[in-house]
Design a protein around this motif. Structure first.
Motif, mmCIF file in Angstrom:
data_model
loop_
_atom_site.group_PDB
_atom_site.id
_atom_site.type_symbol
_atom_site.label_atom_id
_atom_site.label_comp_id
_atom_site.label_asym_id
_atom_site.label_seq_id
_atom_site.Cartn_x
_atom_site.Cartn_y
_atom_site.Cartn_z
ATOM 1 N N ILE A 137 0.832 -1.201 0.000
ATOM 2 C CA ILE A 137 0.000 0.000 0.000
ATOM 3 C C ILE A 137 0.867 1.252 0.000
ATOM 4 C CG2 ILE A 137 -1.749 1.321 1.250
ATOM 5 C CD1 ILE A 137 -2.675 -1.308 2.526
ATOM 6 N N THR A 138 0.554 2.164 -0.909
ATOM 7 C CA THR A 138 1.149 3.494 -0.917
ATOM 8 C C THR A 138 0.045 4.492 -0.606
ATOM 9 O OG1 THR A 138 2.889 2.927 -2.495
ATOM 10 C CG2 THR A 138 2.311 5.256 -2.317
ATOM 11 N N LEU A 139 0.290 5.353 0.354
ATOM 12 C CA LEU A 139 -0.676 6.356 0.784
ATOM 13 C C LEU A 139 -0.149 7.745 0.445
ATOM 14 C CD1 LEU A 139 -3.180 7.300 2.455
ATOM 15 C CD2 LEU A 139 -1.719 7.151 4.487
ATOM 16 N N VAL A 140 -0.935 8.505 -0.316
ATOM 17 C CA VAL A 140 -0.535 9.860 -0.676
ATOM 18 C C VAL A 140 -1.267 10.853 0.216
ATOM 19 C CG1 VAL A 140 -0.376 11.591 -2.505
ATOM 20 C CG2 VAL A 140 -0.154 9.174 -3.076
ATOM 21 N N LEU A 141 -0.495 11.641 0.951
ATOM 22 C CA LEU A 141 -1.036 12.674 1.820
ATOM 23 C C LEU A 141 -0.628 14.052 1.305
ATOM 24 C CD1 LEU A 141 -0.281 11.157 5.355
ATOM 25 C CD2 LEU A 141 -2.424 11.049 4.055
ATOM 26 N N LYS B 62 3.316 -0.164 8.110
ATOM 27 C CA LYS B 62 3.971 -0.793 6.961
ATOM 28 C C LYS B 62 3.572 -0.142 5.638
ATOM 29 C CE LYS B 62 4.356 -5.262 9.289
ATOM 30 N NZ LYS B 62 3.999 -6.709 9.256
ATOM 31 N N LEU B 63 3.100 1.080 5.730
ATOM 32 C CA LEU B 63 2.689 1.815 4.539
ATOM 33 C C LEU B 63 3.873 2.551 3.937
ATOM 34 C CD1 LEU B 63 -0.434 3.545 6.079
ATOM 35 C CD2 LEU B 63 -0.502 1.625 4.501
ATOM 36 N N ASN B 64 3.795 2.767 2.651
ATOM 37 C CA ASN B 64 4.718 3.680 1.989
ATOM 38 C C ASN B 64 3.991 5.019 1.871
ATOM 39 O OD1 ASN B 64 6.719 4.916 0.542
ATOM 40 N ND2 ASN B 64 6.469 3.674 -1.302
ATOM 41 N N VAL B 65 4.307 5.958 2.737
ATOM 42 C CA VAL B 65 3.610 7.248 2.761
ATOM 43 C C VAL B 65 4.365 8.249 1.895
ATOM 44 C CG1 VAL B 65 2.773 9.149 4.183
ATOM 45 C CG2 VAL B 65 2.704 6.794 5.063
ATOM 46 N N VAL B 66 3.637 8.879 0.974
ATOM 47 C CA VAL B 66 4.217 9.844 0.047
ATOM 48 C C VAL B 66 3.538 11.187 0.256
ATOM 49 C CG1 VAL B 66 4.621 10.400 -2.393
ATOM 50 C CG2 VAL B 66 4.662 8.013 -1.632
ATOM 51 N N LEU B 67 4.316 12.248 0.320
ATOM 52 C CA LEU B 67 3.764 13.585 0.490
ATOM 53 C C LEU B 67 3.651 14.276 -0.869
ATOM 54 C CD1 LEU B 67 2.842 15.894 2.338
ATOM 55 C CD2 LEU B 67 5.232 16.618 2.470
ATOM 56 N N ASN B 68 2.454 14.724 -1.183
ATOM 57 C CA ASN B 68 2.225 15.510 -2.396
ATOM 58 C C ASN B 68 2.203 16.989 -2.024
ATOM 59 O OD1 ASN B 68 1.447 16.687 -4.784
ATOM 60 N ND2 ASN B 68 -0.643 15.889 -4.745
ATOM 61 N N GLU B 69 3.293 17.659 -2.282
ATOM 62 C CA GLU B 69 3.369 19.083 -1.945
ATOM 63 C C GLU B 69 2.535 19.937 -2.899
ATOM 64 O OE1 GLU B 69 7.509 20.017 -1.753
ATOM 65 O OE2 GLU B 69 7.797 18.952 0.148
ATOM 66 N N ASP B 70 2.097 19.342 -3.991
ATOM 67 C CA ASP B 70 1.266 20.054 -4.980
ATOM 68 C C ASP B 70 -0.199 19.669 -4.851
ATOM 69 O OD1 ASP B 70 3.536 21.313 -6.099
ATOM 70 O OD2 ASP B 70 3.948 19.553 -7.328
ATOM 71 N N TRP B 71 -0.613 19.256 -3.644
ATOM 72 C CA TRP B 71 -1.975 18.741 -3.474
ATOM 73 C C TRP B 71 -3.053 19.750 -3.853
ATOM 74 C CZ3 TRP B 71 -4.965 21.545 -0.152
ATOM 75 C CH2 TRP B 71 -4.314 22.326 0.805
ATOM 76 N N LYS B 72 -2.749 21.038 -3.760
ATOM 77 C CA LYS B 72 -3.749 22.050 -4.107
ATOM 78 C C LYS B 72 -4.125 22.003 -5.589
ATOM 79 C CE LYS B 72 -2.712 25.411 -0.474
ATOM 80 N NZ LYS B 72 -2.261 26.790 -0.171
ATOM 81 N N GLY C 166 -4.847 19.341 -7.231
ATOM 82 C CA GLY C 166 -5.892 18.360 -7.474
ATOM 83 C C GLY C 166 -5.433 16.918 -7.444
ATOM 84 N N MET C 167 -6.409 16.015 -7.575
ATOM 85 C CA MET C 167 -6.166 14.582 -7.431
ATOM 86 C C MET C 167 -5.191 14.029 -8.457
ATOM 87 S SD MET C 167 -8.891 11.418 -7.276
ATOM 88 C CE MET C 167 -9.646 11.999 -5.776
ATOM 89 N N GLY C 168 -5.202 14.599 -9.663
ATOM 90 C CA GLY C 168 -4.315 14.103 -10.706
ATOM 91 C C GLY C 168 -2.862 14.102 -10.282
ATOM 92 N N THR C 169 -2.453 15.128 -9.549
ATOM 93 C CA THR C 169 -1.060 15.198 -9.101
ATOM 94 C C THR C 169 -0.761 14.099 -8.086
ATOM 95 O OG1 THR C 169 -1.567 16.790 -7.335
ATOM 96 C CG2 THR C 169 -0.967 17.696 -9.465
ATOM 97 N N SER C 170 -1.727 13.784 -7.235
ATOM 98 C CA SER C 170 -1.514 12.735 -6.230
ATOM 99 C C SER C 170 -1.352 11.372 -6.878
ATOM 100 C CB SER C 170 -2.677 12.710 -5.236
ATOM 101 O OG SER C 170 -2.687 13.863 -4.430
ATOM 102 N N ILE C 171 -2.152 11.099 -7.893
ATOM 103 C CA ILE C 171 -2.032 9.823 -8.602
ATOM 104 C C ILE C 171 -0.672 9.738 -9.288
ATOM 105 C CG2 ILE C 171 -2.932 8.448 -10.522
ATOM 106 C CD1 ILE C 171 -5.728 9.500 -9.769
ATOM 107 N N ARG C 172 -0.287 10.805 -9.940
ATOM 108 C CA ARG C 172 0.999 10.816 -10.656
ATOM 109 C C ARG C 172 2.176 10.634 -9.696
ATOM 110 N NH1 ARG C 172 1.222 15.834 -12.218
ATOM 111 N NH2 ARG C 172 2.977 16.421 -10.910
ATOM 112 N N ILE C 173 2.176 11.383 -8.616
ATOM 113 C CA ILE C 173 3.272 11.308 -7.648
ATOM 114 C C ILE C 173 3.292 9.950 -6.949
ATOM 115 C CG2 ILE C 173 4.071 12.230 -5.428
ATOM 116 C CD1 ILE C 173 3.127 15.013 -6.500
ATOM 117 N N GLY C 174 2.109 9.460 -6.559
ATOM 118 C CA GLY C 174 2.036 8.169 -5.886
ATOM 119 C C GLY C 174 2.488 7.026 -6.770
ATOM 120 N N ALA D 204 -0.939 6.771 -19.123
ATOM 121 C CA ALA D 204 -2.082 7.683 -19.001
ATOM 122 C C ALA D 204 -2.217 8.200 -17.577
ATOM 123 C CB ALA D 204 -3.369 6.979 -19.440
ATOM 124 N N LEU D 205 -2.011 7.332 -16.587
ATOM 125 C CA LEU D 205 -2.092 7.748 -15.190
ATOM 126 C C LEU D 205 -0.984 8.742 -14.847
ATOM 127 C CD1 LEU D 205 -2.871 4.284 -13.548
ATOM 128 C CD2 LEU D 205 -4.428 6.240 -13.660
#
Length: 202
Positions: free
Chosen positions: A51-55, A70-80, A82-90, A155-156
């Motif tokens: 599991i990778t979790l994007v916060l 046991k998660l792989n936590v990823v920080l999306n500093e560009d979260w503002k 939108g969701m597309g950036t979180s999917i791409r970064i994750g 595409a993702l």
């Protein structure tokens, strides 16, 4: 073998600020757990995929409440943006850490009626159909939870801004195996939404 996923991973997108709600929806309580911990438990009970979790917004507060370490936590500093950036970064992080990754299941934490059976059924549906995508189907649309074969990774990884995975699912509707999940339409955007869910729980 065409579109066979053997080494998949789970990507939980939970980076939004819950602006209309006014507090982090990830930390709302439902069935005795926060939404985020509940979803992680459901995933763990459903499959053995990492599991990778994007916060993003309120990342520190949310991470402090995580029970599963046991998660792989990823920080999306560009979260503002939108969701597309979180999917791409994750997904980028998942590919880096799991070189054999050949599929990804994308989930969001504010669909309270997601159960283990939905995740297991999506995995089986994609396997049986051999289509590159399998997604839940509700009120005439396809959406999360959704499973993507690696042939859809480009595409993702091209997603940006507010448009999330639904954009890809809708543009390639005929390549999606669909799992009926009428309750999937229920999500939490406002306090009123949350109270309806809580009242239904009692």
């Amino acid at each position: 073998m065409l579109n066979l996923i053997q080494h998949g991973g789970v990507l939980i997108v939970a980076a939004g600020e819950s602006k209309r709600l006014g507090r982090p929806k990830q930390l709302l309580k439902f069935e005795g757990q926060t939404f985020i911990n509940r979803l992680i438990d459901i995933v763990r009970a459903s499959c053995e995929m990492p599991i990778t979790l994007v916060l993003g917004a309120e990342a520190e507060a949310i991470q402090a409440q995580l029970i599963d370490t046991k998660l792989n936590v990823v920080l999306n500093e560009d979260w503002k943006e939108g969701m597309g950036t979180s999917i791409r970064i994750g997904l980028t992080k998942m590919i880096q850490t799991e070189p054999a990754l050949d599929g990804v299941m994308i989930l969001v934490c504010d669909q309270p009626f997601v159960k283990s059976e939905h995740i297991q059924s999506l995995i089986q549906l994609q396997k049986d159909s051999r289509l590159p995508m399998a997604a839940c189907f509700y009120v005439g649309i396809v959406g999360t939870p959704a499973l993507f074969h690696q042939s859809m990774f480009p595409a993702l990884l091209d997603l940006n801004g507010e448009k999330g995975a639904k954009k890809i699912l809708n543009e390639a509707f005929g390549l999606v195996a669909k799992l009926n999940f009428e309750e999937g339409v229920m999500d939490i955007d406002t306090e009123e939404d949350y109270q309806k869910i809580i009242q239904g729980e009692k």
